[in-house]
Each structure stands twice: as structure tokens, then as C-alpha cells.
Design an enzyme around this catalytic site. Structure first.
Site, PDB file in Angstrom:
ATOM      1  N   CYS A 400       0.834  -1.205   0.000  1.00 56.28           N
ATOM      2  CA  CYS A 400       0.000   0.000   0.000  1.00 56.28           C
ATOM      3  C   CYS A 400       0.871   1.259   0.000  1.00 56.28           C
ATOM      4  CB  CYS A 400      -0.959  -0.030   1.188  1.00 56.28           C
ATOM      5  SG  CYS A 400      -2.353   1.109   1.015  1.00 56.28           S
ATOM      6  N   HIS A 527      -3.463  -5.330   0.116  1.00 56.40           N
ATOM      7  CA  HIS A 527      -2.900  -5.860   1.360  1.00 56.40           C
ATOM      8  C   HIS A 527      -2.942  -7.396   1.323  1.00 56.40           C
ATOM      9  CE1 HIS A 527      -2.703  -2.108   3.842  1.00 56.40           C
ATOM     10  NE2 HIS A 527      -3.550  -1.699   2.910  1.00 56.40           N
ATOM     11  N   GLU A 529      -1.558  -9.503   3.164  1.00 59.58           N
ATOM     12  CA  GLU A 529      -1.495 -10.138   4.487  1.00 59.58           C
ATOM     13  C   GLU A 529      -2.855 -10.608   4.983  1.00 59.58           C
ATOM     14  OE1 GLU A 529      -1.635  -5.610   5.427  1.00 59.58           O
ATOM     15  OE2 GLU A 529      -0.895  -6.956   3.858  1.00 59.58           O
TER      16      GLU A 529
END
Length: 604
Positions: A400, A527, A529
Site C-alpha cells: 500500500c 494488502h 497479508e
């Protein structure tokens, strides 16, 4: 529908989320479909406007919900896809009730906490509990509800009252309350103290909820004497008291709970249809994962250059994703947190010791990750980290804001553009390389960003990140941003070697960058994750760890497959390439043998 309510006593942050997730993990291994609800008593509508220092990271769901980080634990450990309504806040409930009052749904009655707010809570829970959270579309059989905070908090009173009523609404055999409480062990005596737990349980009973299970959290293991004392003073049977001390990893918590008879208790208390006896390989994958974590010996050092490093929970999903990838590769993760602002030249003059310590950490790392964030503070430090990784061939992953910092750094130092920045940092910048998205900026802060799962299409041609994703045409990942790379500068950036290998279908929004000629220099606007799982690590994170330990090229040469024999601790990429070339020369006399050995991505 069966319900398990998890409450907490004595202190917050005691591990209710891990305990709730462990209930679900055990039940899933028993073949039970599970869903989860997290209740946060704060008045905020959602977690989107929180500072990471206030409440840890903001976790984003597929549908764009900005929720509490505990829902990340649920998704990772249960491998489910939750919805924004699986996170209930006081703000959401009151907003719902007030909207109904404005429409006249209450027919002129005086709107009160009881029954209107408590009814709204019960109806919300019953509705969300029946929604599928798995790809097969099956309706859950058990809903695990975590009530945030501690019993006695004034903010949580309406929720406690709602569940006092709810237990009679759904019948006793369908409702179970598990109370998680701290057993402190003062160093002065070394003796575990049960009085705080007794007081907490007494308060819970006074509010109308009787715990069916008491989960005792402690730093060290506590013996049966303490369990019997809690049983006597808290009005529960000894087998309804389980103890969870600090363990080597959270993956051992479900195993410890299972060993204390939690399944037998749930079968009896909730009349669950779980076959007995359980197979010999019950929870085998989970047990193997816990064992693997405990026996990792070689370290991989990853520097996390962020803005909120004073609280590790600010990057909970990032560190979990790094851990998942490290475990998969067979290395023990060591995250070195670096405050981005400490890398900036301005810090050198103010506090040279802090400045040099930060740079020493960065230089000692095996790989670097620059995660997301908001605002101007620390931006120049992130840009410095990107520059150092680019120039020193250090494995790098930007997420990001990390992608935006990498693009700005490249434009400044490779394209030699002057006065380059993001409009988030400088609204009047001459070369706005990163610009805001007007359609996602309505003047309000909450829920107005580009949120949730969005599609990213890979460009044609080979790239490392594309291979890590299995050479797919496109992928879906979760987003949370209000700024993006200015398409005007993309041709010049790509001509200089910074390739945008992923974008949206309209080719307007740049999603993935990759630097030509670098061992691993990748950044994503999304993102990754959020979709990482313990047994299925996120590809960008896996690539970072592999590159950091010198095994990325051999991994890609095998068709992105890990081989226990070949991916040994002592084998480097260079050694693998020499071995591969030797084998190719040996088999070159037999074309059938050569083609067969290459087709599956492995050289054998």
C-alpha cells in the site's frame, strides 16, 4: 444453532480471541461448521477511524468491512470468510435502533436499552449466526461469540443483559458461557492467586450469566490444587475448569484445550453430534504445524519499517503473514521493528544514536518490508528504506503506502524528477506521483476508501510475483487505500525498469510493481497479508522470505514447489543451479528423459 459466549475478567488483552478461535479450530476438526462474532462495546461504528496505537491494526474483510483485529485471528485459524456484520459495535446497534425509531417502527413507544437495544443485539446475533462463512455455502452449526472488554465495564452492560435474556430464548442446551480469567502469580510469593477470578465470576453471576466453563490464563502452568479451589469457590465442577499457560505459539492452545477434555464437555453441554472415539490422526495437521514451529532452528531477520512500531499489534496481520511464510520455508522469523522517522536525515542531527541504531538494524536484516500507513510522518524514512533496498539488491516487499514510497523514490533518484511526492503529503506538489481518488473521498473519514476484495489482472510476460501466484491471469486481494499511482507517469517509470505487472481491468489503477534485474523488489497496492493462512502463506510474503534466505530462484525453478530434500538448510540458489545444470547435461542424450524431467517444474 449452538452458541458459545466467551467473556473476559480481571484484565483486557488476556487472550479471549485466541481462546474463541481455539474453540472453533477444535470443532472444525470434529467436522462441525463454525462461525464467529466479535462484539466491541465502543461507540464507533467500526474500527476504520482508529489509530493503530488505540486498538491495534484495522482488519479488512472481503466485503470492505473495517473491523477489529480479532476477526483476523478467526479467519486465519478457522479458514473462513467473515462479513462486516460479524463485528458488532455499540455504535452499529444504536445506529440501527435510532434508524428504526426515525422510521416509526416502534409505533410511538419510548425507546429504551431494555427491551429495544437488547432485542436488537439478540436479533443481530441470531441473523448473522446463520450466514455461511465457507465456500461450500453450508449453514454454520455453532456460533462462537467473543464479548470484548471485561465483565463490569459500563460499555458492555447492554450486551451482558442481552445474553442474559438470549440464553432463555435459545434454551439451555443451545447456549454455553466460557469465562476467561487471569490467575496472577506475584513474584514476591510465586503462588497463583485465585481471588481476582472469584471476584470476576461473582460479578458475572450477579449480572445473570453463569459460566459453564472457566478458562484460567496464567504465565506458568498451575496445578490441580488451584483448579479445585476455583471449582469450589466458583460453583463449577473441576472438569469445567481448564488452564492455559503461556505457550511457545498460539497454535498449541487448541491442542492444550483438547487434551483437557473440552470436546467431551461440549458434547455433553451442547449435545453436539460428534462421533467417538476420534480417529488416531485427529488434529494431525495442527499438531504437525505446532511441532514444526517449535523445532525451527535457522533464523531469518526481516526489518519492518513502519510508522506505528511502538505497538506490535499495529502490524498483526503483516507479522502473521511473515510467520506463515517463514514456517513454510523452514525458518524461524525474527522481526526487527524500525520506526520509519528514525531513518530520516533530520533524525541524524537531532538524535544520531537513534539514527545509527535504526540503520544498523536495516543493514543487518535479510529482507525488508514497508507496510501501509497514513499521513506524512515517516514517509521520507520509508522512501530511504526503499532506496537502500533498490541499490543494495536487498529483498524488499512494499504494501500500500510501501508501494507508493517505492514509486516516489524511483522517480526521484532514477528518473531524476524534481519536486516529486504524494498529494497526501504535499497537496501542491509539482510532480504528483501519487494522487487521491475523488470517488473515494467524500469529506468523511469512515468507510470511504477503496475497500475490500478487488480484482487485479497480471500483464502479459513473465514476472516473479506472477509465478508465485501460479501464473494466473488475475487474482483477488483485499484493499484499503484512498491514494493511487498517477497513470501519467507510468510509461516513464516502466521505461526505466520499474514494471507495473498488475493493474485493474481498466488499466487505470496500478496494483503491483516489480523492479527488473533485482533479486526481489516487489510492492502491492493491495494488502496480501489479510488472506494469508497458517498452511497457505500469501505469495508476496513467501517470495520475500525465500529471497531473504537465498532460495527464491531454486523455488521458482521447481515450479514453485518446496522439496524437503532439495530445499535443505545448507543449499543455496547457486548450488541448486549448478546441480540442475549437471543433471541437464547428464540427461541431454535422452530427449524423452529431459522433457519429462522439466515438464513438472523440477529437475530430477
Amino acid at each position: 444453532m449452538k452458541y458459545i459466549l466467551v467473556t473476559g475478567g480481571v484484565i483486557s488483552g488476556i487472550g479471549k480471541g485466541v481462546i474463541a478461535s481455539s474453540f472453533g479450530t477444535i470443532l472444525k476438526h470434529c467436522g462441525i461448521h463454525v462461525t464467529s462474532i466479535k462484539i466491541d462495546p465502543y461507540i464507533n461504528i467500526d474500527a476504520g477511524t482508529f489509530s493503530p496505537y488505540e486498538h491495534g491494526e484495522v482488519y479488512v474483510l472481503d466485503d470492505g468491512g473495517e473491523v477489529d483485529l480479532d476477526l483476523g485471528n478467526y479467519e486465519r485459524l478457522l479458514d473462513v470468510t467473515l462479513h462486516k456484520d460479524n463485528n458488532i459495535t455499540t455504535g452499529k446497534i444504536y445506529q440501527h435502533v435510532i434508524s428504526k425509531e426515525r422510521r416509526g417502527d416502534y409505533l410511538g413507544k419510548t425507546v429504551q436499552v431494555v427491551p429495544h437495544v437488547t432485542d436488537a443485539i439478540q436479533e443481530w446475533v441470531a441473523r448473522v449466526a446463520s450466514e455461511s462463512v465457507t465456500q461450500d455455502g453450508n449453514e454454520p452449526e455453532v456460533c462462537i461469540i467473543e464479548l470484548g472488554g471485561t465483565i463490569g465495564d459500563i460499555e458492555g452492560m447492554p450486551f451482558v443483559e442481552a445474553f442474559r435474556q438470549f440464553q432463555f430464548r435459545v434454551k439451555r442446551e443451545n447456549f454455553c458461557c466460557a469465562h476467561v480469567s487471569l490467575i496472577p502469580q506475584p513474584r514476591s510469593t510465586g503462588e497463583p492467586k485465585t481471588k481476582p477470578t472469584q471476584s470476576s465470576v461473582r460479578e458475572l453471576r450477579g449480572l445473570g450469566l453463569s459460566p459453564d466453563l472457566i478458562v484460567c490464563r496464567s504465565e506458568k502452568p498451575i496445578g490441580n490444587t488451584i483448579k479445585e479451589k476455583i471449582s469450589n469457590f466458583c460453583h463449577v465442577a473441576p472438569d469445567q475448569v481448564i488452564t492455559i499457560h503461556d505457550l511457545s505459539s498460539i497454535y498449541r492452545v487448541p491442542l492444550l484445550m483438547e487434551s483437557q477434555g473440552i470436546i467431551e464437555f461440549l458434547i455433553d453441554r451442547l449435545q453436539l453430534n460428534i462421533p467417538t472415539p476420534r480417529p488416531r490422526n485427529f488434529m494431525r495437521k495442527w499438531r504437525d504445524l505446532a511441532e514444526q514451529i517449535d523445532h525451527l532452528r535457522k533464523d531469518v531477520n526481516i526489518a519492518l519499517v513502519g510508522k506505528y512500531t511502538k505497538l506490535e499489534d499495529s502490524y498483526a496481520s503483516v507479522t502473521k503473514a511473515l510467520q506463515h511464510a517463514s514456517i513454510q520455508v523452514g525458518f524461524k522469523l525474527n522481526v526487527m521493528y524500525i520506526e520509519a522517522i528514525n531513518l530520516e536525515p533530520s533524525t541524524k542531527s537531532k538524535d544520531p544514536v537513534v539514527y545509527h541504531e535504526a540503520w544498523q538494524k536495516l543493514c543487518r536484516s535479510d529482507g525488508v518490508i514497508v507496510p501501509g500507513g497514513f499521513g506524512s510522518r515517516g514517509m521520507e524514512g520509508k522512501i530511504e528504506a526503499c532506496k537502500w533496498c533498490r541499490m543494495n539488491d536487498k529483498p524488499f516487499l512494499g504494501i500500500c503506502l510501501g508501494l507508493q514510497a517505492a514509486v516516489i523514490e524511483f522517480a526521484r533518484n532514477v528518473l531524476q524528477l524534481e519536486n516529486v511526492n504524494s498529494t497526501e503529503v504535499d497537496s501542491d506538489v509539482e510532480n504528483p506521483l501519487v494522487i487521491d481518488m475523488p470517488e473515494h473521498n467524500h469529506g468523511q473519514m469512515g468507510g470511504t476508501m477503496r475497500l475490500g476484495k478487488r480484482y487485479t489482472r497480471f500483464t502479459e510476460g513473465a514476472s516473479i510475483i506472477k509465478q508465485l501466484y501460479g501464473n494466473k491471469v488475475g487474482i483477488e486481494e483485499r484493499h484499503r487505500h484512498r491514494y493511487e499511482v498517477n497513470p501519467k507517469y507510468v510509461p516513464d517509470l516502466e521505461a526505466a525498469g520499474l514494471k507495473f505487472v498488475g493493474h485493474d481491468d481498466e488499466k487505470v489503477r496500478m496494483e503491483i510493481i516489480e523492479l527488473e534485474g533485482h533479486s526481489y523488489y516487489v510492492a502491492t497496492q493491495y494488502h496480501p497479508e489479510y488472506l494469508s493462512r497458517p498452511l497457505k502463506p500469501s505469495p508476496p510474503f513467501l517470495g520475500l522470505i525465500l529471497a531473504s534466505v537465498g532460495k527464491l530462484r531454486s523455488f521458482l525453478a521447481r515450479g514453485c514447489k518446496l522439496s524437503p530434500r532439495q530445499m535443505s538448510d545448507n543449499e543455496s540458489d547457486d548450488e541448486y543451479l549448478v546441480e540442475s545444470m549437471t543433471k541437464l547435461q547428464v540427461t541431454s542424450g535422452d530427449s524423452r528423459s529431459s522433457s519429462a524431467s522439466i515438464s513438472n517444474g523440477c529437475v530430477e
